[in-house]
Design a protein around this motif. Structure first.
Motif, PDB file in Angstrom:
ATOM      1  N   MET A   1       3.691  -6.504  -9.833  1.00  0.00           N
ATOM      2  CA  MET A   1       2.962  -6.692  -8.588  1.00  0.00           C
ATOM      3  C   MET A   1       1.855  -5.662  -8.469  1.00  0.00           C
ATOM      4  N   SER A   2       0.780  -6.038  -7.801  1.00  0.00           N
ATOM      5  CA  SER A   2      -0.319  -5.111  -7.568  1.00  0.00           C
ATOM      6  C   SER A   2       0.144  -3.977  -6.661  1.00  0.00           C
ATOM      7  N   GLN A   3      -0.588  -2.873  -6.719  1.00  0.00           N
ATOM      8  CA  GLN A   3      -0.179  -1.717  -5.937  1.00  0.00           C
ATOM      9  C   GLN A   3      -0.391  -1.953  -4.446  1.00  0.00           C
ATOM     10  N   ARG A   4      -1.508  -2.562  -4.076  1.00  0.00           N
ATOM     11  CA  ARG A   4      -1.853  -2.740  -2.664  1.00  0.00           C
ATOM     12  C   ARG A   4      -1.603  -4.190  -2.256  1.00  0.00           C
ATOM     13  N   LEU A   5      -0.758  -4.359  -1.233  1.00  0.00           N
ATOM     14  CA  LEU A   5      -0.347  -5.678  -0.759  1.00  0.00           C
ATOM     15  C   LEU A   5      -0.582  -5.757   0.738  1.00  0.00           C
ATOM     16  N   SER A   6      -0.832  -6.956   1.228  1.00  0.00           N
ATOM     17  CA  SER A   6      -1.051  -7.167   2.660  1.00  0.00           C
ATOM     18  C   SER A   6      -0.202  -8.322   3.153  1.00  0.00           C
ATOM     19  N   CYS A  40       0.208 -11.001   0.008  1.00  0.00           N
ATOM     20  CA  CYS A  40      -0.783 -11.186  -1.061  1.00  0.00           C
ATOM     21  C   CYS A  40      -1.321  -9.830  -1.500  1.00  0.00           C
ATOM     22  N   ASP A  41      -1.974  -9.822  -2.656  1.00  0.00           N
ATOM     23  CA  ASP A  41      -2.696  -8.632  -3.072  1.00  0.00           C
ATOM     24  C   ASP A  41      -4.143  -8.742  -2.603  1.00  0.00           C
ATOM     25  N   THR A  42      -4.968  -7.779  -2.963  1.00  0.00           N
ATOM     26  CA  THR A  42      -6.344  -7.749  -2.463  1.00  0.00           C
ATOM     27  C   THR A  42      -7.215  -8.852  -3.045  1.00  0.00           C
ATOM     28  N   ILE A  81       9.538  -6.124  -3.679  1.00  0.00           N
ATOM     29  CA  ILE A  81       8.690  -5.001  -4.081  1.00  0.00           C
ATOM     30  C   ILE A  81       9.575  -3.922  -4.692  1.00  0.00           C
ATOM     31  N   PRO A  82       9.255  -3.421  -5.880  1.00  0.00           N
ATOM     32  CA  PRO A  82      10.083  -2.366  -6.481  1.00  0.00           C
ATOM     33  C   PRO A  82      10.083  -1.102  -5.631  1.00  0.00           C
ATOM     34  N   ASP A  83      11.219  -0.446  -5.555  1.00  0.00           N
ATOM     35  CA  ASP A  83      11.339   0.794  -4.785  1.00  0.00           C
ATOM     36  C   ASP A  83      10.762   1.960  -5.570  1.00  0.00           C
ATOM     37  N   PHE A  84      10.155   2.903  -4.825  1.00  0.00           N
ATOM     38  CA  PHE A  84       9.650   4.160  -5.381  1.00  0.00           C
ATOM     39  C   PHE A  84       8.701   3.922  -6.562  1.00  0.00           C
ATOM     40  N   SER A  85       7.780   2.974  -6.369  1.00  0.00           N
ATOM     41  CA  SER A  85       6.770   2.681  -7.386  1.00  0.00           C
ATOM     42  C   SER A  85       5.358   2.828  -6.832  1.00  0.00           C
ATOM     43  N   ASN A  86       5.226   3.514  -5.689  1.00  0.00           N
ATOM     44  CA  ASN A  86       3.919   3.817  -5.077  1.00  0.00           C
ATOM     45  C   ASN A  86       3.169   2.568  -4.638  1.00  0.00           C
ATOM     46  N   TYR A 110       4.689   2.924   0.655  1.00  0.00           N
ATOM     47  CA  TYR A 110       3.762   3.390   1.679  1.00  0.00           C
ATOM     48  C   TYR A 110       3.277   2.205   2.518  1.00  0.00           C
ATOM     49  N   SER A 111       2.829   2.496   3.735  1.00  0.00           N
ATOM     50  CA  SER A 111       2.414   1.419   4.634  1.00  0.00           C
ATOM     51  C   SER A 111       1.310   1.905   5.556  1.00  0.00           C
ATOM     52  N   LEU A 112       0.553   0.948   6.068  1.00  0.00           N
ATOM     53  CA  LEU A 112      -0.539   1.232   7.007  1.00  0.00           C
ATOM     54  C   LEU A 112      -0.760  -0.007   7.848  1.00  0.00           C
TER      55      LEU A 112
END
Length: 371
Positions: A1-6, A40-42, A81-86, A110-112
């Motif tokens: 999976m991509s690092q940044r997801l929405s 989704c990813d970016t 989503i894998p845990d502790f994979s940034n 992480y989240s925002l």
């Protein structure tokens, strides 16, 4: 999976009246339809989605916390989503809660997200009325950081045309202040209605992060909306089935460009859908009555009793990707499909499913895939 997801919502538009799960959302382009939550990813690739079936639909898997109906959707979509994979997950104020930020932070995710002021108890950020009393200029910001269960959470309010509140476990206000107007990385371009001109105002880093990576679901929704299946039906399962097909095509389109990024091969979405339809028609083994189509004319004559084989489209034939030779039994020998050759061979291409000669004297396998 991509690092940044929405995570966001989309509408599967329909006006049929024979279902209770249809929703009305006046601010959406398609006001009537089925509400679907997707992650989704970016680039618009969808990893999972959930169909909204009503306010009472709050199903949780075993071991998952109950954070409320809206936050539980993010918990459900983030289970793969894998845990502790940034990884970083973005969402809007419909989903955001402090409990959700703490839960994702405990998994190393992480989240925002933006949040509503009434969802955070004892919030120290200034309210809208207090910002008016302070006469806060455009670009004014405040930040408070708190640690909850070992997770650092930063809450920020930023004064744009209206106050915007955000919470994150990895980003904050800094760095954003700059006295140099040419430093566009720390400023945002905004239109001033009083002066009737554009100006640059200070913009926190957390706002830029949110705006840069939040639009994955909207991008996927726009790709589906441009060229979708327009088959009218009165059955709601058929409408959702057509939507899932469109979603699979968009995912394949995004993956195709991700694979061919270095080759600079750009294919527009309508042409990509046409090639999918042509390929699906070519793999049909049923013989039709009447005059042969163009695809059938391309197929060469094969001996009686053998399986009818069609040549793959040029986009698949010459893509130089995963064309591996394999061997079949001697009793399953078939005629080589390379035009100059008419010999029988045991070798076939795993991807094209086409028999091709490959020996010391003949190299039909290489000639067939060479453009």
């Amino acid at each position: 999976m991509s690092q940044r997801l929405s995570v966001d919502e989309q509408m599967c538009g329909t006006k049929m009246s024979k279902t209770n799960i249809k929703q009305y959302m006046p601010k959406k382009p398609h006001k009537w339809g089925f509400k679907i939550f997707s992650i989704c990813d970016t680039k618009g690739f969808s990893y999972s989605f959930e169909l909204f079936t009503g306010a009472a639909d709050n199903v949780r898997e075993e071991g998952m916390p109950d954070l409320g109906a809206a936050s539980n959707i993010v918990v459900c979509l983030s289970r793969n989503i894998p845990d502790f994979s940034n990884h970083i997950v973005y969402f809007d104020n419909y989903f955001t809660s402090l409990g959700l930020l703490v839960y994702l932070g405990s998994r190393g995710i992480y989240s925002l997200g933006t949040f509503r002021a009434n969802r955070v108890k004892n919030c120290k950020l200034s309210t809208d009325e207090q910002l008016v009393v302070k006469k806060a200029p455009r670009g004014y910001s405040e930040e408070f950081v708190v640690t909850a269960f070992g997770v650092d959470i930063s809450t920020v309010v930023w004064k744009d045309s209206k106050p915007v509140r955000l919470a994150s476990t990895y980003a904050g206000v800094q760095p954003f202040k700059s006295n140099n107007p040419s430093d566009r990385n720390t400023l945002s371009r905004r239109y001033n209605r009083n002066r009737k001109q554009y100006e640059y105002v200070s913009c926190p880093n957390i706002v830029k992060e949110y705006n840069r990576h939040m639009g994955g679901v909207d991008l996927m929704d726009s790709l589906i909306g441009r060229y979708k299946i327009r088959m009218k039906t009165g059955k709601w399962p058929s409408r959702i089935f057509h939507h899932v097909i469109d979603l699979a095509i968009v995912n394949a389109y995004v993956l195709y460009h991700r694979i061919n990024r270095e080759k600079h091969q750009r294919v527009e979405l309508p042409r990509f859908r046409e090639e999918i339809a042509e390929t699906l028609l070519l793999i049909s083994e049923t013989k039709k009555l009447g005059r042969p189509t163009t695809a059938e004319k391309q197929a060469e004559e094969v001996p009686k009793g053998s399986k009818l084989l069609y040549l793959p489209p040029p986009n698949i034939r010459y893509d130089c990707l995963n064309h591996w030779p394999n061997f079949c039994d001697k009793s399953s020998k078939r005629q080589c499909r390379n035009k100059p050759c008419k010999s029988e061979t045991q070798v076939y291409c795993e991807k094209c499913n086409i028999p091709l000669c490959m020996s010391v004297k003949k190299s039909c396998f290489k000639e067939f895939h060479a453009e």
